[in-house]
Each structure stands twice: as structure tokens, then as C-alpha cells.
Design a protein around this motif. Structure first.
Motif, PDB file in Angstrom:
ATOM      1  N   LEU A 200      10.259  -6.866 -23.819  1.00  0.00           N
ATOM      2  CA  LEU A 200       9.169  -7.500 -23.065  1.00  0.00           C
ATOM      3  C   LEU A 200       8.410  -8.529 -23.906  1.00  0.00           C
ATOM      4  N   TYR A 201       8.885  -8.779 -25.128  1.00  0.00           N
ATOM      5  CA  TYR A 201       8.262  -9.721 -26.063  1.00  0.00           C
ATOM      6  C   TYR A 201       6.827  -9.308 -26.413  1.00  0.00           C
ATOM      7  N   PHE A 202       6.578  -7.997 -26.388  1.00  0.00           N
ATOM      8  CA  PHE A 202       5.313  -7.486 -26.868  1.00  0.00           C
ATOM      9  C   PHE A 202       5.373  -7.369 -28.393  1.00  0.00           C
ATOM     10  N   ASP A 203       4.231  -7.125 -28.989  1.00  0.00           N
ATOM     11  CA  ASP A 203       4.147  -7.057 -30.449  1.00  0.00           C
ATOM     12  C   ASP A 203       3.860  -5.619 -30.869  1.00  0.00           C
ATOM     13  N   ALA A 204       4.640  -5.126 -31.803  1.00  0.00           N
ATOM     14  CA  ALA A 204       4.435  -3.774 -32.313  1.00  0.00           C
ATOM     15  C   ALA A 204       4.585  -3.796 -33.827  1.00  0.00           C
ATOM     16  N   TYR A 205       3.620  -3.179 -34.501  1.00  0.00           N
ATOM     17  CA  TYR A 205       3.580  -3.197 -35.958  1.00  0.00           C
ATOM     18  C   TYR A 205       3.536  -1.763 -36.468  1.00  0.00           C
ATOM     19  N   ARG A 206       4.587  -1.383 -37.196  1.00  0.00           N
ATOM     20  CA  ARG A 206       4.616  -0.037 -37.767  1.00  0.00           C
ATOM     21  C   ARG A 206       3.481   0.138 -38.760  1.00  0.00           C
ATOM     22  N   LEU A 207       3.114   1.390 -38.941  1.00  0.00           N
ATOM     23  CA  LEU A 207       2.025   1.706 -39.864  1.00  0.00           C
ATOM     24  C   LEU A 207       2.282   1.102 -41.241  1.00  0.00           C
ATOM     25  N   GLY A 208       3.505   1.196 -41.709  1.00  0.00           N
ATOM     26  CA  GLY A 208       3.824   0.671 -43.030  1.00  0.00           C
ATOM     27  C   GLY A 208       3.750  -0.844 -43.125  1.00  0.00           C
ATOM     28  N   GLU A 209       3.908  -1.532 -41.980  1.00  0.00           N
ATOM     29  CA  GLU A 209       3.867  -2.999 -41.971  1.00  0.00           C
ATOM     30  C   GLU A 209       2.464  -3.539 -42.179  1.00  0.00           C
TER      31      GLU A 209
END
Length: 384
Positions: A200-209
Motif C-alpha cells: 500500500l506504499y505505507f511507511d513502516a520503521y522497525r524499532l532497530g531502524e
């Protein structure tokens, strides 16, 4: 606004404030007490508690609203200029839909008056009611969630704290332009959910990122709604959450995130959810939520008002020519030093407010290496 939605603050909250030193925050806030409702003229921030947890798998104690206020109002204010009111609590309606209705109508009214609501939950499904408040504003919405889980669920599930995002994505009217998650942990989310967010071209950032917490500032700068699940903070710093985990943000990171949200010129509502006072230890989570709210208010007081309040001519412009000779324009604010990227393709007027995408100096450096920034590409896909 229908003031009948609200019950006044407990007398014990007022009594506790009276025993505090002068210049604590509680003595500077207009309070909804048994003596009357605050006058909202000139108010910039309105705090509201929501005593609703029927959207959770396990009951959350509503005593937490008292504990958070107790801790918040004994903090000293910063060098602030904005006026603040506490509207009291929206209690459980006859049905959970009644509560959603009251929240949505209240938030919509406040935003139209230029007042930023700070919601103290309650469970995170209240984010859905917050989102629905924007239906009357005739604009697309960016939602940022600080959460270890996406809370997507499935389209046929009831609206719950673990499934509210699917309702926001699927239901009409659909005003969601972008969803960003900050701090998700892979083992709490299925691969299907992770792939769906990417599709869906959403943005997700892992905790480590986001260990470098400054990286979240451009994400929050583009938000309209910020939904903070206190379960995204590690259990040692915030034990008062049913789903508390050993891993998560540190307390100081949570406060930095809140300050970035407050500084954003676009954020018009902010909520902290999933606090359960019945399982808190020494009010530690209540103290942290109070400090998160304090830092959000601090951020609002430090707003530079450099976007979208001024034209692009007020920025320093930097143009990068890519391999295909297409220019990629960057703009740097002379007020705050913050950076934006320009999206040239605008599909319709509804999306015009997304023509400038917040970014960092690091994105500009990547473009100089002929690498297209990921957030620019995703925004372009949504606008195409």
C-alpha cells in the motif's frame, strides 16, 4: 460543542493541584470542574480523557486517567505561551459506538476552532474515532502510529484495538493518504501484514531502524494524527500496559518522539492509549505518559510555523539532476533548518497539500549519490 459529553474532573485532582507549588502546570490550565466548563476562547490545546476500553481484549482500568493527571499537573510548565484547557472525561456511552461518536464530534469541533486535542485513552481503537473526526474537513489525512504492532486485523473483524487500522483503510469515506508506523517489532506482526503495508506504499520503521531517534522527525512532521500506544515502550519503563514487552522504546525516546510531534506544524491531534493503571508499578507509566504529554506541549510552543504557512520562495532551493535528467527539488527552511522534497506530479487538488514531503539532510545526500529517497518514491506512487 456538546459539553454534556464530558464529566468534570474528580475533586481529588483539583485538591492535589491546590497543594502543589505555584507555577505548576495544573495551576495554569483551565479545568472542567463541578463549578463549570472551561471557556475555550483563545485556547490552543485541549486535554480530554476517554474512559473507554470495550475495544480491548482485556479491560483497562479507567483509574489511569486520574493518575496521569495527578502526575502531569504537578510538573512545572516550560517557557510556554499557549493557553491550555482540560475538558474532563468522556465516559463510556451506552454502546461503544456512542463513545466513538462523542470523540469524533468533539475532536472535529476542536480542530475547526484551531484547538489541538490531546487524548488520554482508553484503548487505541479510539484512533478510529479520532480519524473519523476529519471527515468534515474535506482533506486527506496522514496517520502516524507509534506502536510495536500494526493493528491491522481483517476486514471482517469487529472494530477493536487490535484491528482498527483495517477499518481506517477500508471504510468509506476513505480520507487516509498515508499511514506510518514507528517502532514495529517483526515478531509481533505477520509477514502478510508487513507485505500489505509495503504494497500500500505505507511507511513502516522497525524499532532497530530508529535507534537514532532524530530520524523520526520528518515522519512526524507530515502527520495530522499521532497515535501513541504506550505498549511501544519497554516494560521496564512502562509496566502499566497489558501487552508490555521487554523490548521497545526507552522513556526518553518516547518523550523525544512526543516533542517532534508537537513541533510539527501539521499535527492537529495527539493521543496516548493503552494505559492500565491497575497493573502499573509506583505510577511509573502514569509519570511517563505525563512527561510525554509535557513534551508534546513543549513542542507545540516551539513551532516554527514554516510549513505550510509560507510559500516556497521563503526556502533555500537545492536541485539535484538525476540520471534521466529529471530534477529533484529540495527546500530548506530558513527558520528551522528543516528539509522538504518536492513531488512534481499532483493528481488532483485533494492531494495538493502533499506536494512537499518532509525529509532530512540525509535524503538530500542520498540524492546527490543519484539514489532516489524511499519516502519520495512512495509518495509519488500514491499521487500517480
Amino acid at each position: 460543542m456538546n459539553v454534556e459529553f464530558f464529566s468534570p474532573l474528580e475533586n481529588s485532582v483539583v485538591t492535589n493541584i491546590m497543594s502543589c507549588p505555584a507555577m505548576v502546570l495544573g495551576k495554569l490550565v483551565q479545568l472542567h470542574t463541578e463549578e463549570g466548563f472551561p471557556d475555550l476562547s483563545g485556547v490552543k490545546i485541549a486535554i480530554m480523557g476517554i474512559a473507554e476500553s470495550r475495544g480491548a481484549e482485556q479491560y483497562n482500568s479507567h483509574e489511569g486517567l486520574y493518575y496521569v493527571r495527578k502526575e502531569l499537573y504537578q510538573l512545572f510548565s516550560g517557557d510556554w505561551h499557549v493557553s491550555i484547557a482540560d475538558l474532563g472525561n468522556i465516559d463510556e456511552g451506552n454502546t461503544i459506538q456512542d463513545t466513538y461518536f462523542a470523540v469524533s464530534k468533539t475532536v472535529s469541533f476542536l480542530i475547526k476552532q484551531g484547538i489541538i486535542p490531546i487524548i488520554i485513552g482508553g484503548t487505541q481503537d479510539l484512533t478510529y474515532a479520532n480519524y473519523r473526526a476529519y471527515d468534515e474537513l474535506e482533506q486527506t489525512v496522514n496517520l502516524v502510529a507509534i506502536d510495536s504492532r500494526f493493528d491491522i486485523g481483517t476486514s471482517d473483524e469487529e472494530l477493536m484495538s487490535r484491528s482498527f487500522l483495517s477499518k481506517i483503510i477500508m471504510e468509506e469515506p476513505n480520507n487516509l493518504f498515508n499511514y506510518s508506523n514507528i517502532g514495529y517489532q517483526t515478531f509481533f506482526n505477520s509477514q502478510e501484514e508487513i507485505q500489505l503495508v509495503d504494497k500500500l506504499y505505507f511507511d513502516a520503521y522497525r524499532l532497530g531502524e530508529v535507534k537514532d531517534i532524530t530520524l523520526v522527525e520528518p515522519i512526524l512532521r507530515d502527520a495530522d494524527i499521532v497515535s501513541f500506544d504506550i505498549g511501544s515502550v519497554r516494560q521496564s519503563d512502562a509496566p502499566g500496559n497489558t501487552n508490555a514487552s521487554p523490548n521497545g522504546f526507552y522513556g526518553e525516546d518516547a518523550c523525544a518522539i512526543a516533542r517532534y510531534a508537537g513541533i510539527s506544524d501539521k499535527v492537529t491531534s495527539f493521543g496516548v492509549y493503552e494505559y492500565n493503571g491497575a497493573i502499573d508499578v509506583n505510577n511509573q507509566t502514569a509519570k511517563l505518559i505525563a512527561q510525554i504529554i509535557w513534551y508534546f506541549i513543549e513542542g507545540v510552543n516551539k513551532r516554527a510555523n514554516d510549513y505550510p504557512f509560507v510559500s516556497k520562495e521563503s526556502y533555500e532551493k537545492y536541485t539535484v539532476i538525476l540520471d534521466d535528467d529529471d530534477p529533484l527539488n529540495f527546500y530548506k527552511s530558513d527558520r528551522s533548518g528543516r528539509w522538504w522534497m518536492e513531488i512534481n506530479l499532483i493528481s488532483n487538488n485533494k492531494h495538493k497539500r502533499h506536494a512537499l514531503i518532509p525529509c532530512s539532510y540525509r535524503d538530500y545526500e542520498e540524492a546527490l549519490k543519484l539514489k532516489i529517497p524511499k519516502r519520495w518514491f512512495k509518495a509519488l506512487q500514491k499521487l500517480a
